[in-house]
Design a protein around this motif. Structure first.
Motif, mmCIF file in Angstrom:
data_model
loop_
_atom_site.group_PDB
_atom_site.id
_atom_site.type_symbol
_atom_site.label_atom_id
_atom_site.label_comp_id
_atom_site.label_asym_id
_atom_site.label_seq_id
_atom_site.Cartn_x
_atom_site.Cartn_y
_atom_site.Cartn_z
ATOM 1 N N PRO A 1 -11.059 28.737 36.369
ATOM 2 C CA PRO A 1 -10.493 29.520 35.262
ATOM 3 C C PRO A 1 -9.378 28.820 34.496
ATOM 4 O O PRO A 1 -9.158 29.109 33.322
ATOM 5 C CB PRO A 1 -9.972 30.787 35.956
ATOM 6 N N ALA A 2 -8.688 27.902 35.119
ATOM 7 C CA ALA A 2 -7.576 27.222 34.443
ATOM 8 C C ALA A 2 -8.062 26.146 33.481
ATOM 9 O O ALA A 2 -7.279 25.634 32.679
ATOM 10 C CB ALA A 2 -6.635 26.603 35.469
ATOM 11 N N SER A 3 -9.355 25.798 33.559
ATOM 12 C CA SER A 3 -9.875 24.674 32.767
ATOM 13 C C SER A 3 -10.952 25.102 31.775
ATOM 14 O O SER A 3 -11.826 24.314 31.421
ATOM 15 C CB SER A 3 -10.423 23.605 33.720
ATOM 16 N N GLU A 4 -10.885 26.331 31.321
ATOM 17 C CA GLU A 4 -11.885 26.826 30.371
ATOM 18 C C GLU A 4 -11.581 26.399 28.939
ATOM 19 O O GLU A 4 -12.452 26.446 28.076
ATOM 20 C CB GLU A 4 -11.960 28.355 30.451
ATOM 21 N N THR A 5 -10.349 26.002 28.685
ATOM 22 C CA THR A 5 -9.958 25.573 27.333
ATOM 23 C C THR A 5 -9.390 24.153 27.381
ATOM 24 O O THR A 5 -8.919 23.689 28.434
ATOM 25 C CB THR A 5 -8.906 26.508 26.722
ATOM 26 N N VAL A 6 -9.434 23.487 26.240
ATOM 27 C CA VAL A 6 -8.884 22.141 26.118
ATOM 28 C C VAL A 6 -8.029 22.075 24.851
ATOM 29 O O VAL A 6 -8.418 22.592 23.798
ATOM 30 C CB VAL A 6 -10.005 21.083 26.088
ATOM 31 N N ASP A 7 -6.862 21.493 24.993
ATOM 32 C CA ASP A 7 -5.970 21.322 23.834
ATOM 33 C C ASP A 7 -6.287 20.001 23.142
ATOM 34 O O ASP A 7 -6.427 18.953 23.793
ATOM 35 C CB ASP A 7 -4.506 21.312 24.273
ATOM 36 N N ILE A 8 -6.375 20.049 21.817
ATOM 37 C CA ILE A 8 -6.645 18.855 21.012
ATOM 38 C C ILE A 8 -5.406 18.535 20.184
ATOM 39 O O ILE A 8 -4.845 19.422 19.519
ATOM 40 C CB ILE A 8 -7.850 19.074 20.066
ATOM 41 N N ILE A 9 -4.978 17.282 20.228
ATOM 42 C CA ILE A 9 -3.830 16.825 19.444
ATOM 43 C C ILE A 9 -4.280 15.653 18.584
ATOM 44 O O ILE A 9 -4.816 14.660 19.100
ATOM 45 C CB ILE A 9 -2.661 16.388 20.340
ATOM 46 N N ILE A 10 -4.072 15.758 17.276
ATOM 47 C CA ILE A 10 -4.528 14.742 16.326
ATOM 48 C C ILE A 10 -3.321 14.185 15.572
ATOM 49 O O ILE A 10 -2.495 14.948 15.068
ATOM 50 C CB ILE A 10 -5.527 15.352 15.321
ATOM 51 N N SER A 11 -3.243 12.873 15.500
ATOM 52 C CA SER A 11 -2.193 12.218 14.721
ATOM 53 C C SER A 11 -2.831 11.075 13.943
ATOM 54 O O SER A 11 -3.419 10.170 14.546
ATOM 55 C CB SER A 11 -1.095 11.684 15.641
ATOM 56 N N VAL A 12 -2.764 11.146 12.629
ATOM 57 C CA VAL A 12 -3.420 10.116 11.804
ATOM 58 C C VAL A 12 -2.496 9.641 10.695
ATOM 59 O O VAL A 12 -1.650 10.379 10.194
ATOM 60 C CB VAL A 12 -4.750 10.632 11.169
ATOM 61 N N GLU A 13 -2.682 8.368 10.347
ATOM 62 C CA GLU A 13 -1.993 7.774 9.208
ATOM 63 C C GLU A 13 -3.060 7.286 8.241
ATOM 64 O O GLU A 13 -3.948 6.523 8.629
ATOM 65 C CB GLU A 13 -1.125 6.610 9.671
ATOM 66 N N GLY A 14 -3.010 7.763 7.015
ATOM 67 C CA GLY A 14 -4.001 7.391 6.038
ATOM 68 C C GLY A 14 -3.451 6.405 5.018
ATOM 69 O O GLY A 14 -2.271 6.453 4.665
ATOM 70 N N ILE A 15 -4.338 5.499 4.569
ATOM 71 C CA ILE A 15 -3.973 4.536 3.527
ATOM 72 C C ILE A 15 -4.586 4.986 2.209
ATOM 73 O O ILE A 15 -5.795 5.220 2.132
ATOM 74 C CB ILE A 15 -4.467 3.129 3.890
ATOM 75 N N LYS A 16 -3.768 5.108 1.181
ATOM 76 C CA LYS A 16 -4.254 5.590 -0.102
ATOM 77 C C LYS A 16 -5.233 4.598 -0.724
ATOM 78 O O LYS A 16 -5.006 3.385 -0.742
ATOM 79 C CB LYS A 16 -3.076 5.835 -1.058
ATOM 80 N N GLN A 17 -6.351 5.138 -1.230
ATOM 81 C CA GLN A 17 -7.398 4.309 -1.788
ATOM 82 C C GLN A 17 -7.228 4.131 -3.303
ATOM 83 O O GLN A 17 -6.591 4.949 -3.955
ATOM 84 C CB GLN A 17 -8.769 4.931 -1.493
ATOM 85 N N GLY B 1 0.815 -1.209 0.000
ATOM 86 C CA GLY B 1 0.000 0.000 0.000
ATOM 87 C C GLY B 1 0.847 1.257 0.000
ATOM 88 O O GLY B 1 2.083 1.212 -0.080
ATOM 89 N N TYR B 2 0.162 2.388 0.097
ATOM 90 C CA TYR B 2 0.837 3.684 0.107
ATOM 91 C C TYR B 2 0.201 4.517 1.215
ATOM 92 O O TYR B 2 -1.031 4.575 1.327
ATOM 93 C CB TYR B 2 0.662 4.372 -1.251
ATOM 94 N N ARG B 3 1.013 5.135 2.058
ATOM 95 C CA ARG B 3 0.512 5.810 3.255
ATOM 96 C C ARG B 3 1.026 7.239 3.380
ATOM 97 O O ARG B 3 2.079 7.586 2.844
ATOM 98 C CB ARG B 3 0.911 5.024 4.509
ATOM 99 N N MET B 4 0.258 8.012 4.141
ATOM 100 C CA MET B 4 0.678 9.365 4.481
ATOM 101 C C MET B 4 0.258 9.665 5.916
ATOM 102 O O MET B 4 -0.828 9.275 6.345
ATOM 103 C CB MET B 4 0.044 10.390 3.526
ATOM 104 N N GLY B 5 1.144 10.323 6.667
ATOM 105 C CA GLY B 5 0.856 10.655 8.052
ATOM 106 C C GLY B 5 0.825 12.151 8.290
ATOM 107 O O GLY B 5 1.670 12.890 7.783
ATOM 108 N N LEU B 6 -0.164 12.596 9.076
ATOM 109 C CA LEU B 6 -0.338 14.009 9.404
ATOM 110 C C LEU B 6 -0.505 14.180 10.910
ATOM 111 O O LEU B 6 -0.982 13.277 11.601
ATOM 112 C CB LEU B 6 -1.581 14.584 8.716
ATOM 113 N N GLU B 7 -0.130 15.343 11.383
ATOM 114 C CA GLU B 7 -0.361 15.698 12.784
ATOM 115 C C GLU B 7 -0.948 17.101 12.833
ATOM 116 O O GLU B 7 -0.606 17.955 12.007
ATOM 117 C CB GLU B 7 0.955 15.640 13.561
ATOM 118 N N ALA B 8 -1.844 17.348 13.785
ATOM 119 C CA ALA B 8 -2.488 18.657 13.874
ATOM 120 C C ALA B 8 -2.865 18.946 15.318
ATOM 121 O O ALA B 8 -3.015 18.034 16.137
ATOM 122 C CB ALA B 8 -3.727 18.720 12.980
ATOM 123 N N SER B 9 -3.044 20.224 15.617
ATOM 124 C CA SER B 9 -3.427 20.607 16.974
ATOM 125 C C SER B 9 -4.242 21.897 16.947
ATOM 126 O O SER B 9 -4.158 22.685 15.997
ATOM 127 C CB SER B 9 -2.180 20.794 17.853
#
Length: 222
Positions: A206-222, A182-190
């Motif tokens: 007050p310290a918990s009004e926001t939340v950090d999101i971290i995304i890491s994905v590996e996709g398989i080419k279709q 197969g063929y793959r590609m990996g991305l990360e985002a926040s």
């Protein structure tokens, strides 16, 4: 009679020169037949590798994908967690990266903070209210390339029944062939979300009004 030394040397030099010329012409002919097609194949494969356009589905089977979050606990430490069940895909336009697209759907009931009672609370109506809002979704609307391997991905994010524009700071990790053909590609985002923007108004201080999101994905080419 002996042949004069100078005339004999001229004959030998001429024969040697002709032999070298014939050998050189033969070598050039062979190089053209073998090297040019091989070079063309190499260049075409390099061009494909440099432009990995197409649609990639998140690798849910191999679980090479993560949607994680962290939020401050009283301002003293970080609470980490993740969503275990989500699907998505991204389409890469190699010629015009700004035309690429990203889509994702998260099953909110899959929230996992490594504590069963806390997870039960997070699924309740104080927070995610998963019975009423079983999914969170992201659909990109604009992609701005900011560097050789970085981009800002803006899209509509729906959480807790509220849809807001959100911008992800994204980075290309890598791409290429995998060992299974197969063929793959990996991305990360926040990104960082303000909970009250999505109707989650439980007062955590007050310290918990926001939340950090971290995304890491590996996709398989279709």
């Amino acid at each position: 009679r002996d042949v004069p030394g100078d005339w004999s040397s001229d004959v030998c030099s001429s024969d040697l020169l002709n032999h070298l010329k014939r050998s050189l012409m033969l070598m050039l002919t062979l190089l053209k037949k073998v090297t040019i097609p091989a070079l063309a194949l190499l260049l075409s494969s390099m061009a494909f590798a440099d432009k990995p356009g197409g649609t990639y589905k998140f690798d849910t089977k191999g679980t090479h994908q993560f949607v994680m979050f962290k939020i401050s606990h009283l301002g003293y430490s970080w609470l980490y967690g993740q969503f275990n069940d989500f699907t998505g895909d991204f389409t890469v336009d190699a010629e015009n990266p700004e035309n690429s697209q990203v889509n994702a759907t998260i099953q909110t009931a899959s929230v996992d903070s490594n504590h069963a009672e806390r997870d039960k609370h997070l699924r309740g109506d104080d927070f995610l209210d998963v019975d009423e809002y079983p999914t969170a979704t992201f659909k990109s609307t604009n992609i701005e390339k900011t560097g050789e391997k970085t981009a800002k991905i803006t899209g509509d994010f729906t959480l807790h029944g509220v849809t807001k524009p959100v911008t992800l700071d994204a980075k290309l990790i890598g791409y290429g062939d995998d060992p299974w053909g197969g063929y793959r590609m990996g991305l990360e985002a926040s990104t960082t979300l303000t909970l009250s923007d999505f109707g989650i108004t439980k007062d955590l201080g007050p310290a918990s009004e926001t939340v950090d999101i971290i995304i890491s994905v590996e996709g398989i080419k279709q």
